[in-house]
Design a protein around this motif. Structure first.
Motif, PDB file in Angstrom:
ATOM      1  N   TRP A  20       8.653  -2.795  10.062  1.00 48.15           N
ATOM      2  CA  TRP A  20       9.398  -2.311   8.588  1.00 48.15           C
ATOM      3  C   TRP A  20       8.441  -2.596   7.781  1.00 48.15           C
ATOM      4  O   TRP A  20       8.091  -2.048   6.910  1.00 48.15           O
ATOM      5  N   ILE A  21       7.250  -3.005   8.042  1.00 52.82           N
ATOM      6  CA  ILE A  21       5.300  -3.753   6.966  1.00 52.82           C
ATOM      7  C   ILE A  21       5.089  -1.332   7.541  1.00 52.82           C
ATOM      8  O   ILE A  21       5.195  -0.987   6.099  1.00 52.82           O
ATOM      9  N   GLY A  22       5.468  -1.208   8.414  1.00 50.77           N
ATOM     10  CA  GLY A  22       4.907   0.256   9.168  1.00 50.77           C
ATOM     11  C   GLY A  22       6.186   0.883   8.061  1.00 50.77           C
ATOM     12  O   GLY A  22       5.295   1.763   7.820  1.00 50.77           O
ATOM     13  N   LEU A  81       7.341   0.801   4.886  1.00 51.47           N
ATOM     14  CA  LEU A  81       7.291   0.260   4.154  1.00 51.47           C
ATOM     15  C   LEU A  81       5.428   0.753   3.545  1.00 51.47           C
ATOM     16  O   LEU A  81       5.886   1.734   2.371  1.00 51.47           O
ATOM     17  N   GLN A  82       4.653   0.850   3.983  1.00 46.90           N
ATOM     18  CA  GLN A  82       3.096   1.863   4.140  1.00 46.90           C
ATOM     19  C   GLN A  82       3.039   3.199   4.919  1.00 46.90           C
ATOM     20  O   GLN A  82       2.335   3.769   3.687  1.00 46.90           O
ATOM     21  N   ALA A  83       3.878   3.269   4.811  1.00 43.53           N
ATOM     22  CA  ALA A  83       4.026   5.202   5.328  1.00 43.53           C
ATOM     23  C   ALA A  83       4.655   5.794   4.098  1.00 43.53           C
ATOM     24  O   ALA A  83       5.416   7.164   3.836  1.00 43.53           O
ATOM     25  N   SER A  84       6.107   4.958   3.735  1.00 47.14           N
ATOM     26  CA  SER A  84       6.498   5.505   2.433  1.00 47.14           C
ATOM     27  C   SER A  84       7.491   6.592   3.108  1.00 47.14           C
ATOM     28  O   SER A  84       7.703   7.313   2.693  1.00 47.14           O
ATOM     29  N   GLN A 103      12.048   3.852  -2.276  1.00 50.96           N
ATOM     30  CA  GLN A 103      11.264   1.578  -2.559  1.00 50.96           C
ATOM     31  C   GLN A 103      12.521   1.757  -3.010  1.00 50.96           C
ATOM     32  O   GLN A 103      12.579   0.505  -2.201  1.00 50.96           O
ATOM     33  N   THR A 112      14.527   0.223   0.561  1.00 54.03           N
ATOM     34  CA  THR A 112      13.530  -0.421   1.635  1.00 54.03           C
ATOM     35  C   THR A 112      14.423  -2.225   2.125  1.00 54.03           C
ATOM     36  O   THR A 112      14.196  -2.718   2.805  1.00 54.03           O
TER      37      THR A 112
END
Length: 85
Positions: A27-29, A31-34, A38, A41
């Motif tokens: 999930w964090i990956g 979010l970081q990679a877009s 947004q 998410t």
């Protein structure tokens, strides 16, 4: 016997914890990679929970079909299904 159950319980807890870590990292990956917009998410945890629930239901269904702890009942159910009950 209780020591064996304690170790089995610890392994089960470790599997669940590692699954949660993998899901959180994914999930964090994302979010970081877009990769995902947004605005979508916030749906990811819901998708993961629903997927985990479907997997749980599948495992319960497979366990009920296989009867791993009741071999006589499994044979009886197979015989009944063959004769049409």
């Amino acid at each position: 016997m209780t020591q064996f159950r304690g170790r089995a319980y610890q392994k089960h807890v470790l599997k669940i914890f590692s699954l949660l870590v993998v899901i959180s990292a994914l999930w964090i990956g994302l979010l970081q990679a877009s990769i995902i917009p947004q605005s979508h998410t916030w749906l990811l945890p819901i998708y993961f929970i629903v997927s985990l629930g479907c997997y749980g239901l599948l495992m319960v269904g497979v366990g009920l079909m296989r009867f791993p702890t009741c071999p006589q009942e499994a044979l009886l159910l197979q015989q009944l299904s063959q004769i049409g009950y």
